[in-house]
Design a protein around this motif. Structure first.
Motif, PDB file in Angstrom:
ATOM      1  N   VAL A   1      19.872 -44.413 -13.391  1.00  0.00           N
ATOM      2  CA  VAL A   1      18.380 -44.049 -13.542  1.00  0.00           C
ATOM      3  C   VAL A   1      17.371 -44.657 -12.706  1.00  0.00           C
ATOM      4  O   VAL A   1      16.536 -44.318 -12.410  1.00  0.00           O
ATOM      5  CB  VAL A   1      18.145 -42.960 -14.578  1.00  0.00           C
ATOM      6  CG1 VAL A   1      19.448 -42.018 -14.876  1.00  0.00           C
ATOM      7  CG2 VAL A   1      18.504 -44.479 -15.759  1.00  0.00           C
ATOM      8  N   VAL A   2      17.269 -46.099 -13.018  1.00  0.00           N
ATOM      9  CA  VAL A   2      16.320 -46.778 -12.699  1.00  0.00           C
ATOM     10  C   VAL A   2      15.910 -46.665 -11.222  1.00  0.00           C
ATOM     11  O   VAL A   2      16.299 -46.854 -10.641  1.00  0.00           O
ATOM     12  CB  VAL A   2      16.409 -48.025 -12.700  1.00  0.00           C
ATOM     13  CG1 VAL A   2      15.491 -49.401 -12.587  1.00  0.00           C
ATOM     14  CG2 VAL A   2      16.840 -48.775 -14.458  1.00  0.00           C
ATOM     15  N   GLY A   3      14.136 -46.800 -11.515  1.00  0.00           N
ATOM     16  CA  GLY A   3      13.931 -46.079 -10.050  1.00  0.00           C
ATOM     17  C   GLY A   3      13.815 -44.895 -10.038  1.00  0.00           C
ATOM     18  O   GLY A   3      12.978 -44.438  -9.052  1.00  0.00           O
ATOM     19  N   MET A   4      14.796 -43.744 -10.534  1.00  0.00           N
ATOM     20  CA  MET A   4      14.375 -42.847 -10.521  1.00  0.00           C
ATOM     21  C   MET A   4      13.290 -41.490 -10.930  1.00  0.00           C
ATOM     22  O   MET A   4      12.737 -42.569 -12.018  1.00  0.00           O
ATOM     23  CB  MET A   4      16.050 -41.789 -10.967  1.00  0.00           C
ATOM     24  CG  MET A   4      16.774 -42.202 -10.265  1.00  0.00           C
ATOM     25  SD  MET A   4      18.143 -41.128 -10.721  1.00  0.00           S
ATOM     26  CE  MET A   4      17.711 -39.463 -10.745  1.00  0.00           C
ATOM     27  N   ASP A   5      13.177 -40.672 -10.279  1.00  0.00           N
ATOM     28  CA  ASP A   5      11.800 -40.191 -11.143  1.00  0.00           C
ATOM     29  C   ASP A   5      12.527 -39.332 -11.814  1.00  0.00           C
ATOM     30  O   ASP A   5      13.687 -38.915 -12.386  1.00  0.00           O
ATOM     31  CB  ASP A   5      11.558 -38.849  -9.709  1.00  0.00           C
ATOM     32  CG  ASP A   5       9.579 -37.856 -10.817  1.00  0.00           C
ATOM     33  OD1 ASP A   5      10.518 -36.585 -11.067  1.00  0.00           O
ATOM     34  OD2 ASP A   5       9.269 -38.487 -10.425  1.00  0.00           O
ATOM     35  N   ALA A   6      11.860 -39.118 -13.031  1.00  0.00           N
ATOM     36  CA  ALA A   6      12.305 -38.954 -14.577  1.00  0.00           C
ATOM     37  C   ALA A   6      12.674 -37.244 -14.696  1.00  0.00           C
ATOM     38  O   ALA A   6      13.494 -36.859 -15.081  1.00  0.00           O
ATOM     39  CB  ALA A   6      11.265 -39.300 -15.598  1.00  0.00           C
ATOM     40  N   ASN A   7      12.339 -36.380 -13.575  1.00  0.00           N
ATOM     41  CA  ASN A   7      12.622 -34.451 -13.239  1.00  0.00           C
ATOM     42  C   ASN A   7      13.735 -35.083 -12.843  1.00  0.00           C
ATOM     43  O   ASN A   7      14.954 -33.533 -12.885  1.00  0.00           O
ATOM     44  CB  ASN A   7      11.660 -34.118 -12.366  1.00  0.00           C
ATOM     45  CG  ASN A   7      10.321 -34.121 -14.085  1.00  0.00           C
ATOM     46  OD1 ASN A   7      10.412 -33.721 -15.088  1.00  0.00           O
ATOM     47  ND2 ASN A   7       8.680 -34.481 -14.145  1.00  0.00           N
ATOM     48  N   ASP A   8      13.901 -36.024 -12.096  1.00  0.00           N
ATOM     49  CA  ASP A   8      14.888 -35.946 -11.018  1.00  0.00           C
ATOM     50  C   ASP A   8      16.221 -36.419 -12.157  1.00  0.00           C
ATOM     51  O   ASP A   8      17.536 -35.450 -11.996  1.00  0.00           O
ATOM     52  CB  ASP A   8      15.154 -36.590 -10.113  1.00  0.00           C
ATOM     53  CG  ASP A   8      14.202 -36.019  -8.745  1.00  0.00           C
ATOM     54  OD1 ASP A   8      13.890 -34.715  -8.791  1.00  0.00           O
ATOM     55  OD2 ASP A   8      13.864 -36.994  -8.303  1.00  0.00           O
ATOM     56  N   ALA A   9      15.981 -37.551 -12.910  1.00  0.00           N
ATOM     57  CA  ALA A   9      17.089 -37.751 -13.871  1.00  0.00           C
ATOM     58  C   ALA A   9      17.678 -36.636 -14.637  1.00  0.00           C
ATOM     59  O   ALA A   9      18.719 -36.380 -15.091  1.00  0.00           O
ATOM     60  CB  ALA A   9      16.221 -38.427 -14.487  1.00  0.00           C
ATOM     61  N   ILE A  10      16.530 -36.200 -15.528  1.00  0.00           N
ATOM     62  CA  ILE A  10      16.595 -34.603 -15.860  1.00  0.00           C
ATOM     63  C   ILE A  10      17.701 -33.890 -15.414  1.00  0.00           C
ATOM     64  O   ILE A  10      18.662 -33.177 -15.977  1.00  0.00           O
ATOM     65  CB  ILE A  10      15.544 -34.095 -16.412  1.00  0.00           C
ATOM     66  CG1 ILE A  10      14.808 -35.093 -17.259  1.00  0.00           C
ATOM     67  CG2 ILE A  10      15.658 -32.821 -16.957  1.00  0.00           C
ATOM     68  CD1 ILE A  10      13.861 -34.604 -17.911  1.00  0.00           C
ATOM     69  N   ASP A  11      17.591 -33.858 -14.033  1.00  0.00           N
ATOM     70  CA  ASP A  11      17.604 -32.231 -13.276  1.00  0.00           C
ATOM     71  C   ASP A  11      19.328 -32.622 -13.315  1.00  0.00           C
ATOM     72  O   ASP A  11      20.588 -31.676 -13.436  1.00  0.00           O
ATOM     73  CB  ASP A  11      17.561 -32.073 -12.044  1.00  0.00           C
ATOM     74  CG  ASP A  11      16.103 -31.030 -12.042  1.00  0.00           C
ATOM     75  OD1 ASP A  11      15.532 -31.165 -13.516  1.00  0.00           O
ATOM     76  OD2 ASP A  11      15.054 -31.223 -11.051  1.00  0.00           O
ATOM     77  N   ARG A  12      19.654 -34.214 -13.029  1.00  0.00           N
ATOM     78  CA  ARG A  12      21.081 -34.430 -12.516  1.00  0.00           C
ATOM     79  C   ARG A  12      22.339 -34.898 -14.200  1.00  0.00           C
ATOM     80  O   ARG A  12      23.072 -34.308 -13.889  1.00  0.00           O
ATOM     81  CB  ARG A  12      20.845 -35.611 -12.165  1.00  0.00           C
ATOM     82  CG  ARG A  12      20.659 -35.699 -10.991  1.00  0.00           C
ATOM     83  CD  ARG A  12      20.533 -36.511  -9.763  1.00  0.00           C
ATOM     84  NE  ARG A  12      20.059 -36.912  -8.667  1.00  0.00           N
ATOM     85  CZ  ARG A  12      20.247 -37.517  -7.649  1.00  0.00           C
ATOM     86  NH1 ARG A  12      21.222 -39.199  -7.619  1.00  0.00           N
ATOM     87  NH2 ARG A  12      19.758 -37.195  -7.055  1.00  0.00           N
ATOM     88  N   LEU A  13      21.409 -35.200 -15.126  1.00  0.00           N
ATOM     89  CA  LEU A  13      22.098 -35.070 -16.183  1.00  0.00           C
ATOM     90  C   LEU A  13      22.548 -34.664 -17.793  1.00  0.00           C
ATOM     91  O   LEU A  13      23.474 -33.985 -18.147  1.00  0.00           O
ATOM     92  CB  LEU A  13      21.631 -36.885 -17.200  1.00  0.00           C
ATOM     93  CG  LEU A  13      21.397 -37.901 -15.984  1.00  0.00           C
ATOM     94  CD1 LEU A  13      20.539 -38.972 -17.008  1.00  0.00           C
ATOM     95  CD2 LEU A  13      22.793 -38.341 -15.887  1.00  0.00           C
ATOM     96  N   LYS A  14      21.386 -33.551 -17.392  1.00  0.00           N
ATOM     97  CA  LYS A  14      21.636 -32.282 -18.490  1.00  0.00           C
ATOM     98  C   LYS A  14      23.117 -31.154 -18.854  1.00  0.00           C
ATOM     99  O   LYS A  14      23.235 -30.795 -17.166  1.00  0.00           O
ATOM    100  CB  LYS A  14      20.507 -31.312 -18.449  1.00  0.00           C
ATOM    101  CG  LYS A  14      19.831 -30.229 -17.389  1.00  0.00           C
ATOM    102  CD  LYS A  14      18.968 -29.491 -17.631  1.00  0.00           C
ATOM    103  CE  LYS A  14      18.765 -28.756 -16.660  1.00  0.00           C
ATOM    104  NZ  LYS A  14      17.265 -27.935 -16.221  1.00  0.00           N
TER     105      LYS A  14
END
Length: 108
Positions: free
Chosen positions: A70-83
């Motif tokens: 997740v380092v370097g990712m936009d927080a919103n993109d990480a949320i979409d992928r992990l939730k």
């Protein structure tokens, strides 16, 4: 935080300087996960980009892997992928809890 950018232009021996100011949002967020093995998640975010992520406890290899991905990712993109990722029928997981931590941060 306030960043300053200095641009110097030269044209026919005339020097022009321009200073641009930009505010950045940098924050460290600590989250206590629920329903998983990890005991705490620390995330550093600058301008909605994850710059650091660390899990305390949990399955070491898996949490280290997720943290590095997740380092370097936009927080919103990480949320979409992990939730919504489930671990062993618990209804949540360490990645899902990270998504909740990021959402909590963005909602502030």
């Amino acid at each position: 935080y306030l960043w300053c950018f200095l641009t110097v232009l030269t044209f026919n021996n005339i020097i022009s300087a321009q200073i641009t100011y930009r505010r950045t949002k940098k924050m460290k967020h600590t989250y206590i996960p629920r329903g998983v093995c990890s005991r705490m998640i620390e995330v550093e975010i600058e301008d909605d980009i994850i710059t650091s992520c660390r899990f305390m406890g949990g399955c070491s290899g898996n949490t280290q892997g997720v943290a590095k991905l997740v380092v370097g990712m936009d927080a919103n993109d990480a949320i979409d992928r992990l939730k919504g990722i489930d671990c062993g029928g618990r209804g949540t997981s360490c990645p899902d809890q990270l998504a909740k931590a990021l959402k909590e941060y963005l909602d502030k």
